[in-house]
Scaffold this motif. Sequence first.
Motif, PDB file in Angstrom:
ATOM      1  N   SER A 286       0.823  -1.209   0.000  1.00 21.62           N
ATOM      2  CA  SER A 286       0.000   0.000   0.000  1.00 21.62           C
ATOM      3  C   SER A 286       0.861   1.265   0.000  1.00 21.62           C
ATOM      4  O   SER A 286       0.462   2.291  -0.557  1.00 21.62           O
ATOM      5  CB  SER A 286      -0.926   0.007   1.221  1.00 21.62           C
ATOM      6  OG  SER A 286      -0.181   0.066   2.431  1.00 21.62           O
ATOM      7  N   GLN A 287       2.040   1.187   0.599  1.00 21.95           N
ATOM      8  CA  GLN A 287       2.941   2.343   0.637  1.00 21.95           C
ATOM      9  C   GLN A 287       3.661   2.562  -0.686  1.00 21.95           C
ATOM     10  O   GLN A 287       4.210   3.638  -0.927  1.00 21.95           O
ATOM     11  CB  GLN A 287       3.971   2.164   1.756  1.00 21.95           C
ATOM     12  CG  GLN A 287       3.381   2.185   3.157  1.00 21.95           C
ATOM     13  CD  GLN A 287       4.409   1.796   4.211  1.00 21.95           C
ATOM     14  OE1 GLN A 287       5.605   1.749   3.955  1.00 21.95           O
ATOM     15  NE2 GLN A 287       3.923   1.510   5.415  1.00 21.95           N
ATOM     16  N   HIS A 288       3.678   1.541  -1.537  1.00 20.85           N
ATOM     17  CA  HIS A 288       4.423   1.646  -2.791  1.00 20.85           C
ATOM     18  C   HIS A 288       3.531   1.469  -4.028  1.00 20.85           C
ATOM     19  O   HIS A 288       4.036   1.186  -5.116  1.00 20.85           O
ATOM     20  CB  HIS A 288       5.537   0.596  -2.835  1.00 20.85           C
ATOM     21  CG  HIS A 288       6.652   0.842  -1.863  1.00 20.85           C
ATOM     22  ND1 HIS A 288       6.578   0.460  -0.536  1.00 20.85           N
ATOM     23  CD2 HIS A 288       7.862   1.427  -2.012  1.00 20.85           C
ATOM     24  CE1 HIS A 288       7.688   0.799   0.079  1.00 20.85           C
ATOM     25  NE2 HIS A 288       8.494   1.383  -0.782  1.00 20.85           N
TER      26      HIS A 288
ATOM     27  N   ALA B 151       4.512 -12.743 -14.999  1.00 22.47           N
ATOM     28  CA  ALA B 151       3.918 -12.463 -13.691  1.00 22.47           C
ATOM     29  C   ALA B 151       3.149 -11.151 -13.762  1.00 22.47           C
ATOM     30  O   ALA B 151       3.424 -10.285 -14.606  1.00 22.47           O
ATOM     31  CB  ALA B 151       5.000 -12.389 -12.623  1.00 22.47           C
ATOM     32  N   THR B 152       2.190 -10.985 -12.874  1.00 22.71           N
ATOM     33  CA  THR B 152       1.442  -9.732 -12.831  1.00 22.71           C
ATOM     34  C   THR B 152       2.334  -8.621 -12.277  1.00 22.71           C
ATOM     35  O   THR B 152       3.279  -8.886 -11.516  1.00 22.71           O
ATOM     36  CB  THR B 152       0.204  -9.864 -11.949  1.00 22.71           C
ATOM     37  OG1 THR B 152       0.622 -10.117 -10.595  1.00 22.71           O
ATOM     38  CG2 THR B 152      -0.684 -11.002 -12.419  1.00 22.71           C
ATOM     39  N   PRO B 153       2.066  -7.370 -12.639  1.00 19.85           N
ATOM     40  CA  PRO B 153       2.849  -6.257 -12.078  1.00 19.85           C
ATOM     41  C   PRO B 153       2.829  -6.248 -10.557  1.00 19.85           C
ATOM     42  O   PRO B 153       3.824  -5.920  -9.913  1.00 19.85           O
ATOM     43  CB  PRO B 153       2.171  -5.018 -12.669  1.00 19.85           C
ATOM     44  CG  PRO B 153       1.558  -5.495 -13.945  1.00 19.85           C
ATOM     45  CD  PRO B 153       1.114  -6.905 -13.658  1.00 19.85           C
ATOM     46  N   GLU B 154       1.678  -6.597  -9.960  1.00 23.81           N
ATOM     47  CA  GLU B 154       1.584  -6.630  -8.504  1.00 23.81           C
ATOM     48  C   GLU B 154       2.547  -7.655  -7.905  1.00 23.81           C
ATOM     49  O   GLU B 154       3.164  -7.415  -6.853  1.00 23.81           O
ATOM     50  CB  GLU B 154       0.155  -6.949  -8.085  1.00 23.81           C
ATOM     51  CG  GLU B 154      -0.860  -5.864  -8.402  1.00 23.81           C
ATOM     52  CD  GLU B 154      -1.288  -5.840  -9.865  1.00 23.81           C
ATOM     53  OE1 GLU B 154      -1.997  -4.897 -10.262  1.00 23.81           O
ATOM     54  OE2 GLU B 154      -0.906  -6.770 -10.621  1.00 23.81           O
ATOM     55  N   SER B 155       2.699  -8.800  -8.582  1.00 26.41           N
ATOM     56  CA  SER B 155       3.622  -9.821  -8.098  1.00 26.41           C
ATOM     57  C   SER B 155       5.071  -9.354  -8.200  1.00 26.41           C
ATOM     58  O   SER B 155       5.888  -9.632  -7.323  1.00 26.41           O
ATOM     59  CB  SER B 155       3.435 -11.117  -8.898  1.00 26.41           C
ATOM     60  OG  SER B 155       2.200 -11.730  -8.590  1.00 26.41           O
ATOM     61  N   VAL B 156       5.385  -8.650  -9.287  1.00 29.09           N
ATOM     62  CA  VAL B 156       6.739  -8.137  -9.454  1.00 29.09           C
ATOM     63  C   VAL B 156       7.082  -7.160  -8.333  1.00 29.09           C
ATOM     64  O   VAL B 156       8.188  -7.191  -7.769  1.00 29.09           O
ATOM     65  CB  VAL B 156       6.885  -7.466 -10.840  1.00 29.09           C
ATOM     66  CG1 VAL B 156       8.258  -6.822 -10.980  1.00 29.09           C
ATOM     67  CG2 VAL B 156       6.676  -8.498 -11.949  1.00 29.09           C
ATOM     68  N   LEU B 157       6.147  -6.306  -7.982  1.00 31.45           N
ATOM     69  CA  LEU B 157       6.370  -5.371  -6.877  1.00 31.45           C
ATOM     70  C   LEU B 157       6.525  -6.123  -5.560  1.00 31.45           C
ATOM     71  O   LEU B 157       7.383  -5.787  -4.737  1.00 31.45           O
ATOM     72  CB  LEU B 157       5.205  -4.380  -6.795  1.00 31.45           C
ATOM     73  CG  LEU B 157       5.256  -3.386  -5.631  1.00 31.45           C
ATOM     74  CD1 LEU B 157       6.521  -2.531  -5.685  1.00 31.45           C
ATOM     75  CD2 LEU B 157       4.006  -2.489  -5.637  1.00 31.45           C
ATOM     76  N   ARG B 158       5.705  -7.156  -5.348  1.00 30.52           N
ATOM     77  CA  ARG B 158       5.796  -7.941  -4.116  1.00 30.52           C
ATOM     78  C   ARG B 158       7.183  -8.586  -3.988  1.00 30.52           C
ATOM     79  O   ARG B 158       7.737  -8.659  -2.884  1.00 30.52           O
ATOM     80  CB  ARG B 158       4.715  -9.019  -4.085  1.00 30.52           C
ATOM     81  CG  ARG B 158       3.330  -8.501  -3.727  1.00 30.52           C
ATOM     82  CD  ARG B 158       2.278  -9.585  -3.913  1.00 30.52           C
ATOM     83  NE  ARG B 158       2.613 -10.780  -3.150  1.00 30.52           N
ATOM     84  CZ  ARG B 158       2.365 -10.951  -1.859  1.00 30.52           C
ATOM     85  NH1 ARG B 158       1.771  -9.979  -1.189  1.00 30.52           N
ATOM     86  NH2 ARG B 158       2.674 -12.078  -1.236  1.00 30.52           N
ATOM     87  N   ARG B 159       7.722  -9.076  -5.086  1.00 35.98           N
ATOM     88  CA  ARG B 159       9.062  -9.667  -5.037  1.00 35.98           C
ATOM     89  C   ARG B 159      10.073  -8.653  -4.516  1.00 35.98           C
ATOM     90  O   ARG B 159      10.885  -8.953  -3.628  1.00 35.98           O
ATOM     91  CB  ARG B 159       9.484 -10.118  -6.439  1.00 35.98           C
ATOM     92  CG  ARG B 159       8.697 -11.267  -7.021  1.00 35.98           C
ATOM     93  CD  ARG B 159       9.075 -11.481  -8.480  1.00 35.98           C
ATOM     94  NE  ARG B 159       8.366 -12.616  -9.071  1.00 35.98           N
ATOM     95  CZ  ARG B 159       8.469 -12.994 -10.337  1.00 35.98           C
ATOM     96  NH1 ARG B 159       9.246 -12.293 -11.151  1.00 35.98           N
ATOM     97  NH2 ARG B 159       7.800 -14.038 -10.793  1.00 35.98           N
ATOM     98  N   ALA B 160      10.032  -7.469  -5.098  1.00 36.71           N
ATOM     99  CA  ALA B 160      10.997  -6.442  -4.707  1.00 36.71           C
ATOM    100  C   ALA B 160      10.828  -6.062  -3.234  1.00 36.71           C
ATOM    101  O   ALA B 160      11.807  -5.931  -2.489  1.00 36.71           O
ATOM    102  CB  ALA B 160      10.833  -5.211  -5.605  1.00 36.71           C
TER     103      ALA B 160
END
Length: 512
Positions: A101-103, A129-138
């Motif tokens: 939520s912060q990013h 992968a979905t963009p949301e998953s890519v962000l979660r990885r990071a």
Amino acid sequence: MTVDAPLDQLAAHLSAAGPGRRRLRGVLALLAEGWQPLAELIRRPAAPRRSVEELLTLLGPDLESNGDRHRIQPARAQAYRTAFELAELAEPADPLADAVSQHTGLLPTIRSDIAAGPPPLPALDHVPATPESVLRRALWLAQRYDLAEARVLCLGDHDLTSLALCAVRPDLQVTVVDLDERLLAHIDGLARARGHRIHCLHADLRFGFPPAATGWADLVFTDPPYTPEGIGLFATRAVESLRDPATGRIHIAYGFSERSPALGAKVQQELLRLGLVFEALLPDFDRYQGAQAVGSASSLYVCRPTAKAKKTVAGTGIYTHGPQSIESTGAGQLGPVRELAARDGLEVVVRQPGWSAPVTARGAVAVDATADPGPWALRHLLAISADRVLLLVDNNHPDITSERGQRALADLVASKYKLRFLRSTPGPKSAVIVADRITETPAAQQVQRALLDRAHGKPGNIWREALTRTGLTKNEARARIAELTPGLDLGNRLIDLPRHQLAELLAAVSHA
């Protein structure tokens, strides 16, 4: 059939599913909400496609369908909510929810980067992968580890995890190793524009691993092919890449259908055989735009190498695929190709695909590269030094299907080879790239020729040596090279440079 017959059948079906029925209840909850595309019924609960299709069948007359969209009849939805307690079906708590939520402001850029990138190479069968998953990885890596001064390797990166990592941690050092030249150009261009410290290297992991990435990384992230062989190959290269296996970690995205646990067992056994221990396993961590057989989801395996891992890697012998030559027996379609050299009196040596070591031969060298997903042709022309090189490729190879593609490849190796492109040779599904050695290189191309002839050397050193012969000191030569190639790391082997960087290097040399 009575009104409650579908409910009775579903109740029996869910009971037989045991504790794993939560995913199936999740599918029913979505259907009770209203119209849902089949892909969402698979992806959100991470349910295998076959399991979802079974539920749709069992719903019988209570299911409404419109093309690929489905729902439970609105008049019957409450009966399902009550019978299967769908209203109480909460999503599992997400420990990354606050960080995501912060990013969320990063998601538009991640989506844009992915949309602007090249489609996956057909031969690689990659599912994004979905963009949301890519962000979660990071975010997960940033929360889990102290990334100050850390080095992260993305072993294959069609999902652009490297760019998301640097968006979260701009100070991070990242290396991307990938087979797809187009993808490397895309990542490199965005990284340079944003000032990210991302270095891109080309490799086909079946034929070797770039020395610049060997023993370099502290953390590795990879989403490899979902077969025991593919997982084993990528995991082996990941171990090779670690700077200190005792403290390094390898992160593998892998998913298997809950209907096929035997496949998951084979992959896990392969990882254990390599000497990797599962430090953590995060189920359903990633979501995908596809991969419906595995519920459009994968788990994140956090692996720690044991002492056995390094010994296992040292004894794999996987580098032998490239430099070992073989006789023509069993060389498939290369028989007719040999005639292209034999008619000129050239002795022909047949070799397996690969370029991990330089190849020098008299006469002609023939390679069956019909399995080339795209990048092999250039790499073979860089690695092989012979009077003639004969590359048997698919008739739809991207380097030969258009005049533009042919010219681009020919220009890159123009100081070393003159190319001919024989389409539909020796059959309608194949073609031959014939490369004849340039015997007299013009003075203006001497440095380019030296670089191409020593493709396994470091181009910065080769170029510096050439400049010192013109009267410059070593320091002056280094400064001149840095001025002409500000965005290139010439400490890597030339053969490991992405294609676009090779073109950039050769263009800079011509203006020196």
